[in-house]
Design an enzyme around this catalytic site. Sequence first.
Site, PDB file in Angstrom:
ATOM      1  N   LYS A  45       1.400  -1.459  -0.378  1.00 10.16           N
ATOM      2  CA  LYS A  45       0.079   0.029  -0.268  1.00 10.16           C
ATOM      3  C   LYS A  45       1.310   0.912  -0.018  1.00 10.16           C
ATOM      4  CE  LYS A  45      -3.421  -0.327  -0.676  1.00 10.16           C
ATOM      5  NZ  LYS A  45      -4.478  -0.345  -1.958  1.00 10.16           N
ATOM      6  N   TRP A  50       0.838   1.711  -8.593  1.00  8.79           N
ATOM      7  CA  TRP A  50       1.079   3.555  -9.691  1.00  8.79           C
ATOM      8  C   TRP A  50       2.047   3.078 -10.337  1.00  8.79           C
ATOM      9  CZ3 TRP A  50       1.432   8.602  -6.664  1.00  8.79           C
ATOM     10  CH2 TRP A  50       1.441   9.173  -7.377  1.00  8.79           C
ATOM     11  N   HIS A 107       6.559  -7.828  -2.438  1.00  6.89           N
ATOM     12  CA  HIS A 107       6.799  -6.799  -1.036  1.00  6.89           C
ATOM     13  C   HIS A 107       7.788  -7.747  -0.262  1.00  6.89           C
ATOM     14  CE1 HIS A 107       3.114  -4.469  -2.331  1.00  6.89           C
ATOM     15  NE2 HIS A 107       1.973  -5.709  -2.278  1.00  6.89           N
ATOM     16  N   SER A 137      -4.425   3.296   5.121  1.00  7.28           N
ATOM     17  CA  SER A 137      -4.611   2.711   3.812  1.00  7.28           C
ATOM     18  C   SER A 137      -4.134   0.710   3.921  1.00  7.28           C
ATOM     19  CB  SER A 137      -3.110   2.581   2.531  1.00  7.28           C
ATOM     20  OG  SER A 137      -3.597   2.532   1.580  1.00  7.28           O
ATOM     21  N   VAL A 227      -2.314   7.859 -15.648  1.00  9.37           N
ATOM     22  CA  VAL A 227      -1.850   7.537 -14.266  1.00  9.37           C
ATOM     23  C   VAL A 227      -2.273   7.854 -13.491  1.00  9.37           C
ATOM     24  CG1 VAL A 227      -0.351   5.886 -15.015  1.00  9.37           C
ATOM     25  CG2 VAL A 227       0.708   8.117 -14.334  1.00  9.37           C
ATOM     26  N   ASP A 230      -8.212   9.232 -10.047  1.00 10.50           N
ATOM     27  CA  ASP A 230      -9.447   8.868 -10.477  1.00 10.50           C
ATOM     28  C   ASP A 230      -9.191   8.001 -11.631  1.00 10.50           C
ATOM     29  OD1 ASP A 230      -9.778  10.126  -8.081  1.00 10.50           O
ATOM     30  OD2 ASP A 230     -10.174  12.339  -9.381  1.00 10.50           O
TER      31      ASP A 230
END
Length: 293
Positions: A45, A50, A107, A137, A227, A230
Amino acid sequence: MEPEGRPKLFDFQGVSMINYFTDNWEKVQDFRARPDDILIATYPKAGTTWVSCILDLLYFGKDMPERQTTLPIYERVPFLEIAVPQIDKGTELADQLSTSPRLIKTHLPVQLIPKGFWEQNCRMVYVARNAKDNAVSYFHFDRMNMVQPEPGDWNSYIEKFMEGKTVFGPWYDHVTGWWEKKQTYSNILYMFYEDLIEDTGREMERLCSFLGLSTTAEERESIRGGVQFDAMKANPMANYSTIPVMDFKISPFMRKGKVGDWKNHFTVAQNEKFDEHYKQRMKNSSLAFRTEI
């Protein structure tokens, strides 16, 4: 198809883990990296999806535009250590990638990265996010993701976060471990989520420079538009809505993507306690974060 019940945390080589990230461990550790592989590493997170989308567009957006509309991001950028029933294992997806370079996400804390990536001198992009927003998050993510442990209420969750009793271990160790590694391994680009929010275009230029990519200002601007939070939140190929183990009725995978949302969650007492604990845990590190911009 949902797996039965929520997984339980256990200690794995000194890191809190769940079986979905250790069941395929031998294949993860023996993964055959290639010199042009690019590893995208983050604590959960912290902007993984992204940066994955940005890199995918930088490399393949122009020549393979159909990828963006037909393949979900987790197939374009496989999650190396994942091994959830009914879903292809991350190592298998990565092995099947036909792209060059292969973009692979993880991760894992730095000490658990498969040795092949170091031996091949692979380039790695690490993204770090300030602890408070990261905790918020992660809490909402754990609420909606059935293959993560049950988070409990916010008050107990923030305690667990401080103790490092979250999947992939303590945030503090993760961000500082990668930061220290960067001092001796030059092929790590260390990025900050807050910088990406503040000026996505500038950070994309840093990425291009690190990766030796030449892009025009127009290309970067077009990618930047694609990117925006929204746009990604509404894009089924980026927002994980096609994954059956996530309950979007509880919370979307992409929730707010803001810096400073922690202020809507932390009480004054929680914040004071967190700050005190943070100071202790980070006192030996030169790493500095912004909790607002």
